[in-house]
Design an enzyme around this catalytic site. Structure first.
Site, mmCIF file in Angstrom:
data_model
loop_
_atom_site.group_PDB
_atom_site.id
_atom_site.type_symbol
_atom_site.label_atom_id
_atom_site.label_comp_id
_atom_site.label_asym_id
_atom_site.label_seq_id
_atom_site.Cartn_x
_atom_site.Cartn_y
_atom_site.Cartn_z
ATOM 1 N N ASP A 43 0.855 -1.116 0.010
ATOM 2 C CA ASP A 43 -0.072 0.064 0.163
ATOM 3 C C ASP A 43 0.831 1.314 -0.070
ATOM 4 O OD1 ASP A 43 -2.515 -1.171 0.068
ATOM 5 O OD2 ASP A 43 -3.022 -0.767 1.990
ATOM 6 N N LYS A 65 -3.899 2.446 -2.544
ATOM 7 C CA LYS A 65 -4.752 2.696 -1.532
ATOM 8 C C LYS A 65 -4.435 3.991 -0.687
ATOM 9 C CE LYS A 65 -7.377 -0.553 -2.740
ATOM 10 N NZ LYS A 65 -8.745 -0.093 -3.439
ATOM 11 N N MET A 186 -9.687 8.884 8.815
ATOM 12 C CA MET A 186 -9.987 9.292 7.447
ATOM 13 C C MET A 186 -11.187 10.605 7.676
ATOM 14 S SD MET A 186 -9.941 5.696 5.496
ATOM 15 C CE MET A 186 -10.727 4.929 6.922
#
Length: 265
Positions: A43, A65, A186
């Site tokens: 990632d 990602k 996030m």
């Protein structure tokens, strides 16, 4: 070679958490898995120094990602994993943080199992823990927080999306009643919406910390109150990847001498 023989060839697959960024926080078990891998699917948020543990002939594939950026489709990653294992490769799926905390590790394990492949999982230190620890603040405290909630600020969208996005008001009510620390992954892009929902049930004076690039030399943070969270975030210039922490445990930041960095000053 017959098709039956092809399908009988089985390698291995291990989902490995690379931790929050600092390569020294990699576990011994994770390092051993990386050393044994012939194929490593990596990632974006994995520190390149972690790959120093890889064998020289390992095939390293970067599969994206990163929140807010163009990413490799999840279905394609899962197909790569399954194909490589069936070809006899020892696959490591290397993820930032922990594979099972907002790392889609659960989805990948399910797809591998459906393909007849049992994956191993090696935990990593999740960024939500590392971020608050970098401020010398705990997630739980006998006098300030009886528990912690890890929650995403970026709900799944598109095909298969949940019909019930996070109810920040209800979450805030539970946090207030049960004295919980909220750790929001996030959440930067939706900070204004999150703030509005939390303020319905939490006092405006509730401490908030926003930490970017936790454990890395580029780490930055801002301390604020819930009432000023979005304003403080905008003033600081902090962006993703960042963790938002909400709760009275952050009162310990004053004891750690962090007041001078409040609001980015």
């Amino acid at each position: 070679m017959t098709m039956n023989h092809l399908t009988s060839i089985q390698g291995t697959c291990t989902l490995v958490g690379a931790g929050p960024g600092d390569p020294d926080l990699l576990t011994f078990k994770a390092a051993k898995a990386i050393q044994a891998a012939t194929v490593i699917l990596v990632d974006d948020l994995v520190n390149d120094e972690v790959l120093s543990h890889a064998r020289p002939d390992a095939r390293i594939v970067y599969v994206g990602k990163r929140g807010g950026c163009k990413s490799t489709p999840q279905a394609f990653i899962e197909k790569l994993m399954i194909t490589a294992v069936r070809e006899g490769e020892h696959v490591v799926r290397l993820k930032g943080g922990d594979p099972f905390i907002f790392g889609r590790g659960g989805e990948e394990v399910e797809h591998l199992r459906e393909a007849g492949i049992e994956a191993q999982v090696v935990n990593g230190i999740t960024s939500g823990l590392a971020a608050v620890t970098s401020l010398q603040v705990p997630l739980t405290h006998r006098d300030r927080a009886q528990g912690v909630v890890f929650v995403t600020g970026h709900a799944k969208t598109g095909h298969g999306a949940t019909e019930h996005p996070t109810d920040w008001k209800k979450l805030a009510a539970a946090a207030h009643e049960a004295r919980l620390t909220l750790v929001i992954y996030m959440g930067v892009s939706g900070a204004a919406h999150i703030q509005q929902g939390l303020l319905d049930e939490l006092p405006g004076k509730t401490p908030v910390a926003i930490i970017q690039d936790a454990t890395l030399p580029t780490q930055r943070h801002v301390l604020s109150t819930l009432a000023r969270m979005h304003e403080a975030l905008a003033d600081s210039g902090i962006g993703s990847p960042a963790i938002i922490v909400v709760g009275d445990v952050l009162k310990g930041a004053a004891a750690a001498g962090l007041e001078a960095q409040r609001f980015g000053t």
